[in-house]
Design a protein around this motif. Structure first.
Motif, PDB file in Angstrom:
ATOM      1  N   GLU A 141       7.317 -13.386  23.544  1.00 45.33           N
ATOM      2  CA  GLU A 141       5.743 -12.738  23.117  1.00 45.33           C
ATOM      3  C   GLU A 141       6.095 -12.197  21.613  1.00 45.33           C
ATOM      4  O   GLU A 141       6.596 -11.255  21.430  1.00 45.33           O
ATOM      5  CB  GLU A 141       5.145 -11.906  23.943  1.00 45.33           C
ATOM      6  N   LEU A 142       5.953 -13.253  20.552  1.00 45.20           N
ATOM      7  CA  LEU A 142       6.332 -12.583  19.143  1.00 45.20           C
ATOM      8  C   LEU A 142       5.410 -11.497  18.763  1.00 45.20           C
ATOM      9  O   LEU A 142       6.081 -10.465  17.861  1.00 45.20           O
ATOM     10  CB  LEU A 142       5.918 -13.746  18.494  1.00 45.20           C
ATOM     11  N   THR A 143       4.455 -11.221  19.337  1.00 41.00           N
ATOM     12  CA  THR A 143       3.611 -10.029  18.588  1.00 41.00           C
ATOM     13  C   THR A 143       4.308  -8.767  19.138  1.00 41.00           C
ATOM     14  O   THR A 143       3.860  -7.584  18.693  1.00 41.00           O
ATOM     15  CB  THR A 143       2.060  -9.949  19.278  1.00 41.00           C
ATOM     16  N   ALA A 144       4.958  -8.768  20.201  1.00 37.91           N
ATOM     17  CA  ALA A 144       5.724  -7.468  20.628  1.00 37.91           C
ATOM     18  C   ALA A 144       7.028  -7.181  19.963  1.00 37.91           C
ATOM     19  O   ALA A 144       7.838  -6.351  20.271  1.00 37.91           O
ATOM     20  CB  ALA A 144       5.895  -7.527  21.989  1.00 37.91           C
ATOM     21  N   VAL A 145       7.488  -8.177  19.007  1.00 37.66           N
ATOM     22  CA  VAL A 145       8.718  -8.222  18.206  1.00 37.66           C
ATOM     23  C   VAL A 145       8.316  -7.533  16.926  1.00 37.66           C
ATOM     24  O   VAL A 145       7.580  -8.013  16.156  1.00 37.66           O
ATOM     25  CB  VAL A 145       9.245  -9.420  18.145  1.00 37.66           C
ATOM     26  N   LYS A 146       9.113  -6.359  16.663  1.00 39.92           N
ATOM     27  CA  LYS A 146       8.769  -5.926  15.384  1.00 39.92           C
ATOM     28  C   LYS A 146       9.351  -6.470  13.993  1.00 39.92           C
ATOM     29  O   LYS A 146       8.473  -6.488  13.124  1.00 39.92           O
ATOM     30  CB  LYS A 146       9.581  -4.253  15.283  1.00 39.92           C
ATOM     31  N   GLU A 161      15.094  -7.471  15.214  1.00 39.41           N
ATOM     32  CA  GLU A 161      14.815  -7.412  16.683  1.00 39.41           C
ATOM     33  C   GLU A 161      14.712  -8.841  17.467  1.00 39.41           C
ATOM     34  O   GLU A 161      14.888  -9.097  18.450  1.00 39.41           O
ATOM     35  CB  GLU A 161      13.391  -6.678  17.242  1.00 39.41           C
ATOM     36  N   LEU A 162      14.204  -9.683  16.590  1.00 39.68           N
ATOM     37  CA  LEU A 162      13.977 -11.133  17.226  1.00 39.68           C
ATOM     38  C   LEU A 162      15.379 -11.611  17.354  1.00 39.68           C
ATOM     39  O   LEU A 162      15.629 -12.123  18.366  1.00 39.68           O
ATOM     40  CB  LEU A 162      13.415 -11.902  16.159  1.00 39.68           C
ATOM     41  N   ARG A 163      16.164 -11.412  16.581  1.00 41.94           N
ATOM     42  CA  ARG A 163      17.494 -12.042  16.414  1.00 41.94           C
ATOM     43  C   ARG A 163      18.418 -11.227  17.979  1.00 41.94           C
ATOM     44  O   ARG A 163      18.881 -11.732  18.524  1.00 41.94           O
ATOM     45  CB  ARG A 163      18.422 -11.508  15.355  1.00 41.94           C
ATOM     46  N   LYS A 164      18.046  -9.795  17.933  1.00 49.37           N
ATOM     47  CA  LYS A 164      18.604  -9.116  19.218  1.00 49.37           C
ATOM     48  C   LYS A 164      18.088  -9.928  20.481  1.00 49.37           C
ATOM     49  O   LYS A 164      18.845 -10.152  21.434  1.00 49.37           O
ATOM     50  CB  LYS A 164      18.181  -7.870  19.062  1.00 49.37           C
ATOM     51  N   LEU A 165      16.902 -10.199  20.635  1.00 49.36           N
ATOM     52  CA  LEU A 165      16.271 -10.654  21.731  1.00 49.36           C
ATOM     53  C   LEU A 165      16.899 -12.189  22.105  1.00 49.36           C
ATOM     54  O   LEU A 165      17.392 -12.295  23.167  1.00 49.36           O
ATOM     55  CB  LEU A 165      14.797 -10.839  21.444  1.00 49.36           C
ATOM     56  N   LEU A 166      17.077 -12.834  20.887  1.00 43.67           N
ATOM     57  CA  LEU A 166      17.427 -14.285  21.206  1.00 43.67           C
ATOM     58  C   LEU A 166      18.682 -14.383  21.425  1.00 43.67           C
ATOM     59  O   LEU A 166      19.547 -15.255  22.353  1.00 43.67           O
ATOM     60  CB  LEU A 166      16.995 -15.185  19.912  1.00 43.67           C
ATOM     61  N   ASP A 187       2.629 -13.885  11.056  1.00 40.37           N
ATOM     62  CA  ASP A 187       2.349 -14.755   9.771  1.00 40.37           C
ATOM     63  C   ASP A 187       2.786 -16.184   9.450  1.00 40.37           C
ATOM     64  O   ASP A 187       3.454 -16.330   8.639  1.00 40.37           O
ATOM     65  CB  ASP A 187       2.337 -13.790   8.526  1.00 40.37           C
ATOM     66  N   LEU A 188       3.102 -16.544  10.911  1.00 40.86           N
ATOM     67  CA  LEU A 188       3.797 -17.950  10.704  1.00 40.86           C
ATOM     68  C   LEU A 188       3.098 -18.957   9.895  1.00 40.86           C
ATOM     69  O   LEU A 188       3.594 -19.741   9.192  1.00 40.86           O
ATOM     70  CB  LEU A 188       4.311 -18.576  11.956  1.00 40.86           C
ATOM     71  N   THR A 224       9.014 -13.161  10.461  1.00 42.38           N
ATOM     72  CA  THR A 224       8.491 -14.177   9.588  1.00 42.38           C
ATOM     73  C   THR A 224       9.024 -15.443   9.951  1.00 42.38           C
ATOM     74  O   THR A 224       9.945 -15.667  10.902  1.00 42.38           O
ATOM     75  CB  THR A 224       9.120 -13.885   8.245  1.00 42.38           C
ATOM     76  N   LEU A 225       8.447 -16.435   9.330  1.00 43.81           N
ATOM     77  CA  LEU A 225       8.819 -17.875   9.384  1.00 43.81           C
ATOM     78  C   LEU A 225      10.258 -18.056   9.208  1.00 43.81           C
ATOM     79  O   LEU A 225      10.730 -18.921  10.097  1.00 43.81           O
ATOM     80  CB  LEU A 225       7.866 -18.771   8.827  1.00 43.81           C
TER      81      LEU A 225
END
Ligand SMILES: Nc1ncnc2c1ncn2[C@@H]1O[C@H](COP(=O)(O)OP(=O)(O)OP(=O)(O)O)[C@@H](O)[C@H]1O
Ligand SMILES: [Mg+2]
Length: 505
Positions: free
Chosen positions: A277-282, A286-291, A310-311, A345-346
């Motif tokens: 759920e991207l909207t919960a990723v700051k 953080e995205l990197r840590k999750l993935l 904002d993709l 970001t994209l």
């Protein structure tokens, strides 16, 4: 039993050695060493068999040895048909509630590349008097281990290939038998709390399969072949120097089966699903840590990618607007600040999909879904990133037949022809068709349900016709208005010209 005989022979030799050690104090050290060396040689001479033991708990005994567990799984699959005394255990997180493995002191044979070898399950109790009721392991002095016996001629084959084969096979069986899980990401504010982790999971029990998925057979087979090729592609991906991953973009109107397709893929591949759920990723970090925490054999899903941050550039515009205004409400200010800091970001996402991060873990499928493919940034969906674009479209005749079979257990019916024609003339989603096919009471039989669908399709057709007429009328009216405006403009110009002409003369 050959292995057992030789192992008994080995024990006999060991006893002899033991006797020697009792008397060792009567011999001077240099003679003792010699005697021991000769005994060893003698043992080796008579016993051409090598034994390897795999203890259940090694080292500090805190953790069960992974090798032991994998061997147990491998042997369970191979031994339950052959061993006479079996042990039954309930295993957590497994599809098969009861796992049978060979009991203590049982022995079974195995064969690898024409070489015979023997496995036995053993137990030693070092201190039977001492029982520790608080021990996690029950009787703490009970030690279990597997013993592998084989001829020393095959030492290299067994140590280099066979053991690897057993562990890999064990892992494969474990993966096949495990329960699939559906993971969702936790908001980062809770990541560091007690027992909190980045992902939380539940058991994934979606019944969708490719058989129950309604879509054209040709398209379905193409996807299945693509998945099979990917699954077997470990060496191929290594050879071409690409990370072992594949991206799918599922697009189509609501209710056409995008989410159902994801479930079917997960069941087919036997992969866990990570619903991101991207909207919960700051932010990108953080995205990197999750993935990075998603392991091999997983599907990473980002649903409705066009609505995520904002993709597509839209959220950005909103943010720019709010920068100029000074929010009066302090709560709103907070909200806007958190919005501003929400910076996935994209390019962050693309970096992960393409970048070196994506190669950690391997064997991963990334799936994006959207209702509006035309809204997406072309950079996101170019081939290589999203390797396959799959259109999930309105219900056609073939898809309807799958649904009729799923919901009503019918493969043909005299109403099918009429329904096929109506489906050609309308645009209805499989979800709508399924809804009409489902019997709503015990009195509804196949005929009633199909009739219900026909009524719904006729209504949809009528609605579409009306809409088309209205649209046509609207277009006609617009055109007339435009023509009228143009005519007015022309008349105005003409009048001006006339006035000018009159003034000169
Ligand atoms: N192709 C299909 N095959 C089988 N069932 C389908 C299919 N499409 C839709 N359905 C049925 O309709 C319901 C909704 O479908 P699903 O959630 O997969 O649609 P979706 O494309 O993900 O929609 P949305 O874009 O709104 O997320 C499902 O529960 C399923 O029962
Ligand atoms: Mg969906």
């Amino acid at each position: 039993m050959k292995g057992e005989v030789w192992s008994q022979m080995g024990s006999l030799m060991a006893t002899i050695v033991f006797v020697y050690t009792i008397f060792e104090r009567f011999f001077p050290p240099h003679i003792r060493d010699r005697v021991q060396a000769y005994t060893q040689k003698l043992t080796n001479h008579f016993n051409p068999y090598v034994q390897i033991t795999f203890p259940e708990f090694s080292g500090e005994r805190l953790k069960r040895s992974e090798a032991y567990t994998l061997i147990q799984t491998y042997l369970s699959a191979n031994s339950s048909k052959r061993a006479k005394r079996l042990k039954a255990e309930v295993v957590k997180d497994s599809n098969t509630p009861l796992v049978l493995s060979m009991d203590d002191n049982e022995e079974i044979g195995d064969e690898f590349e024409g070489v015979k070898l023997w496995w036995s399950a053993n137990k030693v109790t070092t201190n039977p008097q001492r029982y520790n009721p608080f021990s996690y392991y029950g009787n703490s002095d009970e030690k279990r281990y597997y013993k592998l016996t084989f001829h020393k001629r095959y030492r290299d084959l067994i140590t280099m290939s066979y053991i690897k084969h057993v562990l890999e096979e064990g892992k494969e069986i474990e993966m096949r038998n495990r329960q699939l899980k559906l993971y969702t990401n936790n908001p980062s504010s809770g990541w560091y709390g007690y027992k909190q982790s980045k992902w939380s999971h539940i058991v994934f029990e979606h019944p969708a399969t490719f058989e129950t998925l309604a879509m054209e057979n040709k398209k379905k087979e193409e996807i299945i072949k693509d998945l099979v090729k990917f699954k077997k592609g470990k060496e191929y991906y290594a050879k071409i120097g690409k990370a072992w991953k594949r991206g799918y973009l599922l697009y189509g109107p609501p209710g056409t089966g995008k989410s159902t397709m994801i479930a079917a893929i997960a069941n087919f591949m036997n992969y866990d699903v990570y619903d991101l759920e991207l909207t919960a990723v700051k932010d990108n970090t953080e995205l990197r840590k999750l993935l990075i925490e998603t392991p091999s054999k997983s599907i990473i899903v980002i649903e409705d990618i066009d609505c995520s941050l904002d993709l597509t550039g839209q959220r950005k515009k909103k943010k720019e607007m709010s920068d100029d205004e000074e929010p009066k409400d302090p709560f709103r200010k907070n909200e806007e600040e958190s919005n501003k800091s929400s910076k996935v970001t994209l390019s962050g996402l693309l970096n992960f999909i393409d970048g070196i991060w994506s190669s950690c873990g391997g064997e991963r499928i990334i799936i994006f879904t959207t209702n509006y493919v035309e809204k997406l940034d072309p950079a996101l969906i170019r081939r290589g990133r999203m390797d396959k674009h799959i259109e999930m479209s309105f219900c056609g005749y073939e898809a309807f037949k799958v649904l009729a079979n799923n919901y009503l257990d019918v493969e043909s019916h005299h109403l099918f022809g009429r329904i096929g024609k109506l489906l050609q003339q309308t645009h209805v989603s499989p979800a709508d068709v399924a809804e009409n096919l489902m019997p709503k009471s015990v009195d509804e039989d196949v005929e009633t349900c199909l009739q219900k669908l026909i009524v719904a399709l006729e209504m949809a057709k009528e609605e579409a016709r009306k809409k088309a007429e209205e649209e046509e009328a609207r277009l006609k009216e617009e055109k007339e208005k435009e023509e009228y405006a143009q005519m007015e403009d022309k008349n105005k110009d003409k009048r001006k010209e006339d006035v000018k002409g009159n003034g000169f003369h």
